[in-house]
Design a protein around this motif. Structure first.
Motif, PDB file in Angstrom:
ATOM      1  N   VAL A 100       0.820  -1.211   0.000  1.00  0.00           N
ATOM      2  CA  VAL A 100       0.000   0.000   0.000  1.00  0.00           C
ATOM      3  C   VAL A 100       0.853   1.260   0.000  1.00  0.00           C
ATOM      4  N   GLY A 101       2.179   1.119   0.167  1.00  0.00           N
ATOM      5  CA  GLY A 101       3.063   2.274   0.060  1.00  0.00           C
ATOM      6  C   GLY A 101       3.636   2.794   1.359  1.00  0.00           C
ATOM      7  N   LYS A 102       3.711   1.963   2.390  1.00  0.00           N
ATOM      8  CA  LYS A 102       4.252   2.402   3.687  1.00  0.00           C
ATOM      9  C   LYS A 102       5.696   2.888   3.540  1.00  0.00           C
ATOM     10  N   SER A 103       6.531   2.048   2.952  1.00  0.00           N
ATOM     11  CA  SER A 103       7.942   2.401   2.782  1.00  0.00           C
ATOM     12  C   SER A 103       8.107   3.551   1.797  1.00  0.00           C
ATOM     13  N   SER A 104       7.279   3.594   0.773  1.00  0.00           N
ATOM     14  CA  SER A 104       7.340   4.685  -0.207  1.00  0.00           C
ATOM     15  C   SER A 104       7.009   6.025   0.442  1.00  0.00           C
ATOM     16  N   LEU A 105       6.059   6.014   1.345  1.00  0.00           N
ATOM     17  CA  LEU A 105       5.694   7.248   2.046  1.00  0.00           C
ATOM     18  C   LEU A 105       6.861   7.759   2.891  1.00  0.00           C
ATOM     19  N   ILE A 106       7.485   6.866   3.648  1.00  0.00           N
ATOM     20  CA  ILE A 106       8.637   7.261   4.468  1.00  0.00           C
ATOM     21  C   ILE A 106       9.775   7.745   3.576  1.00  0.00           C
ATOM     22  N   SER A 107      10.042   7.021   2.500  1.00  0.00           N
ATOM     23  CA  SER A 107      11.101   7.397   1.572  1.00  0.00           C
ATOM     24  C   SER A 107      10.835   8.773   0.965  1.00  0.00           C
ATOM     25  N   ALA A 108       9.601   9.040   0.588  1.00  0.00           N
ATOM     26  CA  ALA A 108       9.247  10.340   0.008  1.00  0.00           C
ATOM     27  C   ALA A 108       9.454  11.468   1.020  1.00  0.00           C
ATOM     28  N   ALA A 114       0.419   6.166  15.269  1.00  0.00           N
ATOM     29  CA  ALA A 114       0.519   5.342  14.064  1.00  0.00           C
ATOM     30  C   ALA A 114      -0.089   6.082  12.888  1.00  0.00           C
ATOM     31  N   ILE A 115       0.545   5.900  11.754  1.00  0.00           N
ATOM     32  CA  ILE A 115      -0.017   6.368  10.490  1.00  0.00           C
ATOM     33  C   ILE A 115      -0.457   5.102   9.769  1.00  0.00           C
ATOM     34  N   VAL A 116      -1.756   4.966   9.578  1.00  0.00           N
ATOM     35  CA  VAL A 116      -2.303   3.778   8.933  1.00  0.00           C
ATOM     36  C   VAL A 116      -2.427   4.073   7.444  1.00  0.00           C
ATOM     37  N   VAL A 117      -1.788   3.230   6.640  1.00  0.00           N
ATOM     38  CA  VAL A 117      -1.741   3.427   5.202  1.00  0.00           C
ATOM     39  C   VAL A 117      -2.616   2.370   4.546  1.00  0.00           C
ATOM     40  N   TYR A 118      -3.455   2.807   3.608  1.00  0.00           N
ATOM     41  CA  TYR A 118      -4.277   1.851   2.885  1.00  0.00           C
ATOM     42  C   TYR A 118      -4.564   2.385   1.499  1.00  0.00           C
ATOM     43  N   ASP A 119      -4.989   1.522   0.630  1.00  0.00           N
ATOM     44  CA  ASP A 119      -5.267   1.883  -0.751  1.00  0.00           C
ATOM     45  C   ASP A 119      -6.725   2.267  -0.876  1.00  0.00           C
ATOM     46  N   VAL A 120      -6.938   3.434  -1.394  1.00  0.00           N
ATOM     47  CA  VAL A 120      -8.299   3.914  -1.571  1.00  0.00           C
ATOM     48  C   VAL A 120      -8.566   3.987  -3.074  1.00  0.00           C
ATOM     49  N   SER A 121      -9.604   3.342  -3.504  1.00  0.00           N
ATOM     50  CA  SER A 121      -9.875   3.312  -4.939  1.00  0.00           C
ATOM     51  C   SER A 121     -10.667   4.536  -5.418  1.00  0.00           C
ATOM     52  N   ARG A 122     -11.180   5.338  -4.516  1.00  0.00           N
ATOM     53  CA  ARG A 122     -11.950   6.518  -4.899  1.00  0.00           C
ATOM     54  C   ARG A 122     -11.050   7.756  -4.911  1.00  0.00           C
ATOM     55  N   PRO A 123     -10.765   8.343  -6.074  1.00  0.00           N
ATOM     56  CA  PRO A 123      -9.884   9.512  -6.151  1.00  0.00           C
ATOM     57  C   PRO A 123     -10.348  10.686  -5.292  1.00  0.00           C
ATOM     58  N   ILE A 124     -11.654  10.810  -5.068  1.00  0.00           N
ATOM     59  CA  ILE A 124     -12.160  11.935  -4.276  1.00  0.00           C
ATOM     60  C   ILE A 124     -11.663  11.896  -2.827  1.00  0.00           C
ATOM     61  N   SER A 125     -11.349  10.700  -2.329  1.00  0.00           N
ATOM     62  CA  SER A 125     -10.899  10.588  -0.945  1.00  0.00           C
ATOM     63  C   SER A 125      -9.381  10.728  -0.815  1.00  0.00           C
ATOM     64  N   LEU A 126      -8.680  10.966  -1.940  1.00  0.00           N
ATOM     65  CA  LEU A 126      -7.224  11.113  -1.936  1.00  0.00           C
ATOM     66  C   LEU A 126      -6.870  12.445  -1.198  1.00  0.00           C
TER      67      LEU A 126
END
Length: 137
Positions: free
Chosen positions: A15-23, A78-90
């Motif tokens: 879901v991008g946990k490591s990508s978020l920290i890296s960014a 905690a920062i909970v990371v998950y994939d959201v399929s609805r662009p409006i909630s981005l």
């Protein structure tokens, strides 16, 4: 004495946990990020409140459940990371670097200036709502 805030990044696999920290650390998006990042420390001079931020990436591997539980017990937030399929909630993206710093800033703020519990055990009711929802694609 210098205060350290321990933030864990938690979520399902890929879901991008490591990508978020890296960014956050590199301030750019990368296609090649390790599965789990270790020992990430943001020094006081790079934080808003002059505190040290210790980031803990977590594994989604079922064999690592006990290590994740230990990390939960040692963390301030905690920062909970998950994939959201609805662009409006981005509200956040490690890929496009949208609101990455803000995400970690809000977690830091929640630790330094708590408003109330998410759940009040005595009253058996929920407290305040989560600060924000994020999509880390």
């Amino acid at each position: 004495m210098q205060r350290t805030i321990r933030l864990m990044v938690l979520g399902d696999e890929k879901v991008g946990k490591s990508s978020l920290i890296s960014a956050l650390v590199s301030q750019h998006s990368s296609e090649h990020v390790p599965r789990v990042l270790h020992d990430i420390v943001i020094p006081t001079e790079d934080t808003r409140e002059n505190v040290v931020i210790s980031l803990h990436d977590t594994s989604s591997n079922s064999n690592d459940v006990m290590e994740v539980i230990k990390t939960i017990n040692r963390s301030d937030a905690a920062i909970v990371v998950y994939d959201v399929s609805r662009p409006i909630s981005l509200e956040c993206s490690a890929k496009s670097l949208v609101n990455v710093k803000k995400t970690f800033g809000l977690a830091q703020k929640a630790v330094l200036y708590p408003m109330g519990p998410l759940y009040d055990a005595e009253k058996k009711v929920g407290g305040r709502r989560p600060i924000a929802r994020f999509d880390f694609r």
